[in-house]
Design an enzyme around this catalytic site. Structure first.
Site, PDB file in Angstrom:
ATOM      1  N   GLY A  14     -11.236  -6.142   2.129  1.00 14.91           N
ATOM      2  CA  GLY A  14     -11.996  -4.958   2.519  1.00 14.91           C
ATOM      3  C   GLY A  14     -11.938  -4.615   3.997  1.00 14.91           C
ATOM      4  O   GLY A  14     -12.853  -3.958   4.517  1.00 14.91           O
ATOM      5  N   ARG A  93      -5.309  -2.644  -8.896  1.00 13.02           N
ATOM      6  CA  ARG A  93      -5.078  -2.333 -10.314  1.00 13.02           C
ATOM      7  C   ARG A  93      -4.406  -0.981 -10.414  1.00 13.02           C
ATOM      8  O   ARG A  93      -4.717  -0.070  -9.644  1.00 13.02           O
ATOM      9  CB  ARG A  93      -6.409  -2.243 -11.080  1.00 13.02           C
ATOM     10  CG  ARG A  93      -7.268  -3.463 -11.047  1.00 13.02           C
ATOM     11  CD  ARG A  93      -6.732  -4.624 -11.833  1.00 13.02           C
ATOM     12  NE  ARG A  93      -6.540  -4.347 -13.257  1.00 13.02           N
ATOM     13  CZ  ARG A  93      -5.937  -5.203 -14.079  1.00 13.02           C
ATOM     14  NH1 ARG A  93      -5.455  -6.349 -13.635  1.00 13.02           N
ATOM     15  NH2 ARG A  93      -5.787  -4.900 -15.349  1.00 13.02           N
ATOM     16  N   HIS A 111      -1.101   2.396   1.742  1.00 16.98           N
ATOM     17  CA  HIS A 111      -0.061   1.444   1.374  1.00 16.98           C
ATOM     18  C   HIS A 111       0.616   0.951   2.652  1.00 16.98           C
ATOM     19  O   HIS A 111       0.904   1.752   3.548  1.00 16.98           O
ATOM     20  CB  HIS A 111       0.964   2.114   0.446  1.00 16.98           C
ATOM     21  CG  HIS A 111       2.034   1.164   0.006  1.00 16.98           C
ATOM     22  ND1 HIS A 111       1.805   0.190  -0.946  1.00 16.98           N
ATOM     23  CD2 HIS A 111       3.313   1.007   0.420  1.00 16.98           C
ATOM     24  CE1 HIS A 111       2.917  -0.521  -1.114  1.00 16.98           C
ATOM     25  NE2 HIS A 111       3.833  -0.046  -0.295  1.00 16.98           N
ATOM     26  N   ASP A 147       2.199   4.278  -5.867  1.00 18.86           N
ATOM     27  CA  ASP A 147       2.624   4.458  -4.466  1.00 18.86           C
ATOM     28  C   ASP A 147       3.479   5.712  -4.263  1.00 18.86           C
ATOM     29  O   ASP A 147       4.399   5.724  -3.427  1.00 18.86           O
ATOM     30  CB  ASP A 147       3.346   3.200  -3.932  1.00 18.86           C
ATOM     31  CG  ASP A 147       2.458   1.975  -3.948  1.00 18.86           C
ATOM     32  OD1 ASP A 147       1.235   2.125  -3.794  1.00 18.86           O
ATOM     33  OD2 ASP A 147       2.977   0.859  -4.135  1.00 18.86           O
ATOM     34  N   ALA A 175      -2.667  -0.962  12.399  1.00 17.88           N
ATOM     35  CA  ALA A 175      -2.335   0.471  12.306  1.00 17.88           C
ATOM     36  C   ALA A 175      -3.064   1.109  11.122  1.00 17.88           C
ATOM     37  O   ALA A 175      -3.534   2.252  11.206  1.00 17.88           O
ATOM     38  CB  ALA A 175      -0.825   0.643  12.170  1.00 17.88           C
ATOM     39  N   GLU A 176      -3.189   0.376  10.023  1.00 16.74           N
ATOM     40  CA  GLU A 176      -3.917   0.902   8.852  1.00 16.74           C
ATOM     41  C   GLU A 176      -5.353   1.249   9.227  1.00 16.74           C
ATOM     42  O   GLU A 176      -5.898   2.267   8.791  1.00 16.74           O
ATOM     43  CB  GLU A 176      -3.926  -0.135   7.719  1.00 16.74           C
ATOM     44  CG  GLU A 176      -2.568  -0.394   7.099  1.00 16.74           C
ATOM     45  CD  GLU A 176      -2.660  -1.360   5.919  1.00 16.74           C
ATOM     46  OE1 GLU A 176      -3.496  -1.152   5.025  1.00 16.74           O
ATOM     47  OE2 GLU A 176      -1.876  -2.337   5.898  1.00 16.74           O
TER      48      GLU A 176
HETATM   49  C1  GAR Z   1      -3.852  -3.471   2.889  1.00 14.20           C
HETATM   50  O1  GAR Z   1      -2.756  -3.895   3.660  1.00 14.20           O
HETATM   51  C2  GAR Z   1      -3.457  -2.302   2.006  1.00 14.20           C
HETATM   52  O2  GAR Z   1      -2.552  -1.427   2.609  1.00 14.20           O
HETATM   53  C3  GAR Z   1      -2.809  -3.034   0.852  1.00 14.20           C
HETATM   54  O3  GAR Z   1      -3.624  -4.152   0.625  1.00 14.20           O
HETATM   55  C4  GAR Z   1      -4.246  -4.527   1.860  1.00 14.20           C
HETATM   56  C5  GAR Z   1      -5.726  -4.579   1.643  1.00 14.20           C
HETATM   57  O4  GAR Z   1      -6.375  -5.134   2.747  1.00 14.20           O
HETATM   58  N1  GAR Z   1      -2.711  -2.206  -0.299  1.00 14.20           N
HETATM   59  C6  GAR Z   1      -1.692  -2.230  -1.144  1.00 14.20           C
HETATM   60  O5  GAR Z   1      -0.752  -2.986  -1.036  1.00 14.20           O
HETATM   61  C7  GAR Z   1      -1.794  -1.238  -2.297  1.00 14.20           C
HETATM   62  N2  GAR Z   1      -0.486  -0.981  -2.858  1.00 14.20           N
HETATM   63  P1  GAR Z   1      -7.934  -4.945   2.944  1.00 14.20           P
HETATM   64  O6  GAR Z   1      -8.587  -5.381   1.629  1.00 14.20           O
HETATM   65  O7  GAR Z   1      -8.287  -5.854   4.070  1.00 14.20           O
HETATM   66  O8  GAR Z   1      -8.180  -3.508   3.251  1.00 14.20           O
END
Ligand code: GAR
Length: 204
Positions: A14, A93, A111, A147, A175-176
């Site tokens: 999260g 999921r 992503h 995706d 960056a996310e």
């Molecule tokens: C993040 O890197 C997100 O981009 C990736 O899972 C991670 C979740 O981290 N999502 C995917 O790969 C979806 N295809 P978080 O729970 O710390 O936000």
């Protein structure tokens, strides 16, 4: 300003949820998180939402006999909470087509690659194997194929000599955490919208 009501779907840590929670603390931010749903009991993200006073629910896919009935339970909970927009933040999921259609152009995902490259899992290991020098992250509207979907925003991240999947994941994650609040601001404020299958509008 009327804030858009946001539901967030998580499965784990999260940290992207936390970035959205932090952004939404700004009184001028155009979105308010009204419900966080995890499909995994005890996910760390649930504690983050609790700490911020945001209602949470665990809806485990294991309690449902089909993907459709699991998805229907999620939609019902989101609609009970008055959610207008939905953000996947590390939700691991796949959705049924009917769920995707229900939330069409109201549903974002993040992503950890520069889509359309490196869809799916183990992104960073595959980026390193391919010898890429630049990677990044993407926020896009959700479509039935995993995706894919109209891209709201992307950020580039360099691949550095000696990177491992873990060091690269850490750099992309930073960056996310900047990109997702920015992209949600664009969508929630109405600065951008989907036309055809492209996101158009003015950058804020
Ligand atoms: C993040 O890197 C997100 O981009 C990736 O899972 C991670 C979740 O981290 N999502 C995917 O790969 C979806 N295809 P978080 O729970 O710390 O936000």
């Amino acid at each position: 300003m009327t804030k858009k009501r946001i539901g967030v779907l998580i499965s784990g840590r999260g940290s992207n949820l936390q970035a959205l929670i932090d952004a939404a603390e700004d009184p001028d931010y155009p979105a308010k998180i009204v419900l966080v749903i995890s499909n995994v009991a005890g996910a760390q993200g649930l504690a983050r939402a609790d700490a911020a006073g945001i209602p949470t629910l665990t809806i485990s896919h294991k309690d449902y006999s089909s993907r459709e009935s699991f998805d229907t339970a999620i939609t019902e909970a989101l609609e009970d909470a008055g959610a207008e927009l939905l953000c996947n933040a590390g939700f691991m999921r796949l959705h049924s087509e009917s769920f995707v259609r229900h939330w069409w152009n109201r549903h974002l995902n993040i992503h950890p690659s520069l889509l359309p490259d490196f869809k799916g899992l183990d992104t960073h290991a595959r980026v390193l194997e391919a010898g890429e020098k630049i990677t990044g992250c993407t926020v896009h509207f959700v479509r039935p194929e995993m995706d894919t979907g109209p891209i709201v925003a992307q950020a580039e991240v360099p691949v550095l000599p000696g990177d491992t999947p873990e060091t690269l994941a850490t750099r992309v994650l930073e960056a996310e955490h900047r990109l997702y609040p920015h992209a949600l601001r664009l969508v929630a404020s109405g600065a951008v919208h989907v036309e055809g299958e492209a996101v158009v509008g003015t950058a804020l």
